[in-house]
Structures are given as structure tokens and as C-alpha cells.
Motif scaffolding. Sequence first.
Motif: not given
Length: 640
Positions: A261-265, A305-319
Amino acid sequence: MKLLSFHVNHYRNVLDSNSVDVHPKATVLVGKNESGKTNLLHALHALNPASGDRDFPRLDYPRWLQKGHERSGQFEDTKPIRVVFELTDADLQAAADQFGENVLTDKTLTAYRTYESDGFVLCPPACDITTALNNLLKDLPVPFLEGTHDIGPLRERLQSTAQNRDQSGSQTEQAVAAGQALKRLEAAYAGFDSVAEAIKGFLSERVPRFFYFDEYAELPGTTDTAPLVQALKSAESSGLDFQQRTALALLRMGFADEEIIAHDYDTRKAELQAVGAELTQRVLDYWKQNQHLRLMIDINPVIGGQNILRRELKLDVMDDRHHFTNSLDDRSNGFRWFVSFIAAFAEFEEDSNVIVLLDEPGLNLHARAQADFLRFVNEQVAASHQVVFTTHSPFMVDPAGLDRVRVVEDTGPDTGAKVATTDNASKDPDTLFPLQAALGYDIAQNLFVGPDNLVVEGLSDFTYLTVLSDHLASLNRTRLDERWRILPAEGATSIPTFVTLVGPSLDVTVLVDGSAASSQKIRNLKKRGLLEDKRVLTPNAGTTTGDADIEDLFTDEDYLELYNPAHDPKLEAARIRGSDRLVKRIERINGKFDHGVPASHLLHHRETILPSLSETTLERFERMIIAINNTLSVGLTGCR
């Protein structure tokens, strides 16, 4: 430790499972739905769970027996799970390092749980107390064992002796030796007053944990990161549900920490790409259904709004094949299960003291994918972990490993679910169906094991070709090449389907009656590239009869020697003269007949019939066989 057997008692629909022997590698529990397979795994998992908790609540006691057994005291005495372990060489060496050589006099031990206990109770193997005490005191100049019989009395004696002083106030020789002995004793037996209890405590730490996985632990496409980060910080995951545990295991594949969850992308992206790449590689090693899939993992901020409510772990699949990306939730259930298990198992992959329990693995996988997963279990999981899994799919049963199968059957309320103790015995054909199907599939596959297959219309064609081929070989004449595998298709109309199933992966030559060779279905096979024109043969390769059947390879006189013994009225060759097919000429006189009867007569009386066959018949069959052999894609072997 290795799991040797387990026994489930009075747990849900299991009253007495019988003792279930466990294979050193993989054990398969086979049975119908609701037979009790899952209950057996749940009980086994509850002994010592690797992750998550699984207790024995009172409500799991068989309801129709519970009150009576509570009154009689049987409830408190019931052991819903009892297991037998065997110490490995590593266990024995560790015990020798701790207690000295030859203290353990047995390699087996048991562990169990009751409905009232918080954890398992270990019954350690037998031990030699005298040897243990001697190991402590060896090389010391003064004996201390007189009047002692275990660690507690010995400790007291040593502590007392260590206080001895001479007239100058210095420790006596005995006191020095006692001090040395005390150090050894505390190193091996700190906190214990008996050898048996010390060994019990030592081995309790080495009892295998049980990792259980089912569909409820599948990875979701989206997971809140807050509980995952907390678990990473505290190294405590007891508050997570099964899906969250799998997500946490996924992150730990990349040794993830708060950087997820680091701020550095760039930092965050690099960490998650590494995890996704590793998981993709592991999955594609055994997922052969689609090799173009790539797992993509990211942390998505949910903003209000202006706030981050939560962070989600996203799992996607690329074909890569279709240049299309979607959520793991939207992929097939089979793929989700496969990915989730590999992610969850990664947490325990390096710990060989974990036993893997899989409930209906690969239930949503295609049959070929199930075979891939079974290979993964055998090659990767069972290579370092014992595995016990349940199934009712024949594709999850290895026909070469039927000794690993244990049949589970619910025999009714009086006796409950049972595990067969001998040879997978069951009177219920539905229970045995997966084993029968697995065996039948294996037999069918073995029929096609050779690359060169000769498909004929029926058993009579099979009989004539094989019997005449053997006879020609005995005369040092051309026979069918040994590479041919002859497959009866039971009729010309079945041949197109037969070739469609077999043809894509194997070389096929088809021998059909002349009238069927030009049928639309045969032409379609050629058009689709499933059958080369040169690999469609008719008996005309051996005889000039128009649209010949295989019977036309015999002379009229020779064939009647096969036909007449089982038919009335008997026919003479002069009555069936003509230029069309032999079978049609016979049917015009005597009516239709079973083509298999003359073939069967040849098979059972070949010793007397074969020597009397004419040279013309032998030449026709030899020409037919040469034509068949010439369709082989590689040079012939041993045709003479």
C-alpha cells in the motif's frame, strides 16, 4: 512425521469409519455425494489445523445418539479423530540429538481429540527411561542413578549434590559433576519431571499440521487490504476468513509487506507485478487449457469525496490471445479454483511437515484439466507432502494407483459412513462407478496407445485379419505389421465418429466394405483432413469383386467351410456362383445371417481349417495385408 492411518468416531454421519490406512504420497477418498467424505476430512483437519480453527462443537455429535451418550458418559470419552503417525528418520535424529541415542523404543505414536479438548492429546511412543538417564550422565566420574528412576528425582538429587562443599568451601568433585549433569538435564528436560512427558512435549511440536482447502477458500476478484495489511504487520491471521487467508498467502508469495500500500506507485507496482508473474508461471506449468492467460494484481483505492475510503486488492486476468482483460471473478470456476489453490498452497510449500487435505479438488475443471491437476498433485504436492483428497470424478483417480483409493459409503443410521477396509469393497455400483469409469477410461486409452490404428467395421473383420495374418506369418509370408492396433468400430456407420475421436492425435487407416468407402460421411472425413485418401481401403485391394466385403477374400469353397457348419440348409459352391458379393449371393438363397458366426467358427477351429485354405484365399489376404501395411507412415518392421 508420516501419517499412517486415521479413525473417525461419532462425528456427524460417521459413527465408526474403520481405521483408514494412508498412502505415503496421495490417498483418495471416493464415494457418492453425502457419503461422508467431507466429514472425514473435516475431522482430520481439526486435529491440528495449519491455518484457521476447526473445533468439535457438540452439535457435530450424531444427534440421534447425543443425549443417551451424554447420560452414559460415552460422549466425554468419544475421540472423534484419532490418528497414528510414524516418526521419520529426521524425527528420530532430532530425538537422539535431544535425548541421546536409543531412548525411543518405537517409531509409532498416536494423537487424538475429544469434544471437550482445545487441542490434540499426544500419546508418545514407548521409551527407555534408564537409557535416557544414562545418556545424561555418561562420562561423568560419579554415578547419580542409585535410587532415582526418572527426571524429577534425578533433578532433586543433582541439585542437592551440587551444594556440597569441602572444608575450604570449594565444591567437591561430586558437586562439580552434579552441576555438569544439571546443565545437561536442563538442556534436554527443562520444565519436565519425566522422560515420557519431555518426549511428549518434544514430539508435540513436530506433529504435522493439516492444510485444508475447498471451494470456500477461492480467491475473490476483489479483497479489502486492511485486514491483510494488519495480518502482515502482526503475523497473526486467525481473524481472517478462508478467502482472506488465500489472498494473504498470495501476497506472501512475493514476501509482501506494507509496500503493497506504499504511496510510491513504482514501489507498489513492482511488488505486485512480481507476485503476479510468479503465480502466472506456476499456474501455466500445469494449466494447459489456455496458455495465453496472465494474472495481473494491483491495489485499487476506493475514493469518497477527497478521501481514500479503503484500498482493495484487485485480481484481473489478461488473455493475450484475445487482448482482453477481466476480473478473476469472471473467469471459469475451474480456473479460479486452480489459481486459488496454487496461491494458498504456496504458504506451506516449503514446510514438509504439513499434510494437504483437498475437498473435491478440480470439481469444475474439464476432464483434461483434472488430469493436469492430478499430475500437479503427484509431481509437486505429493513429492514433499502427504495428500488426502476426496473425489467422485473418474478423472481424479489414477488407474495405476488404485491401491491409494479408499471407498467411502454411508451405510445408514445404524452404522453410519464407513471406509472400506479391504480391496475397496462395496455393494453399491454408484459408489464404485468412479473407479470403474477410471479403469474403463484407462483401458480405452491403452487401446489407442500405438500411433498406428487400423479401424475395421466389426469383430468378424478383426478375426479374419488377425487369424489369417498369423497363419501367413507361420508360412513365412507377409503379415500385418506389429505396429498396427486393430480397432473394431461395430459397423460402417460408426467409423466416422470413431475416426473423429481418434484421428486428430493418431494415424488411422480405415478398412471398410466397398459400398461404404464412397459414402458421404467418409468423404467428409477426407474433406476435413481427418483421413487421407490413401488410408481408406476396401477388400478390393485383395480381390476384383465389385464393392467387395472382407468375406470376398475367401474363395466360395473356403468360405462355405466356415458358413455351413452353423447353417441349414448347407450350401454347395455351385449354387452360389456369380460376380457380385459373396454374402449377397448367399443371402439370396438362405436369407440374412450373422456375419460373426462363420468368423467365430474359424477362430475356434483354425487348427483344422487354416491348413486347408486354398492358395487363392491366401494370396488375396496377403495382397490385402500388403496394402494395409503400405499405408504406414514409417517403414515397415518385421513383415516377413
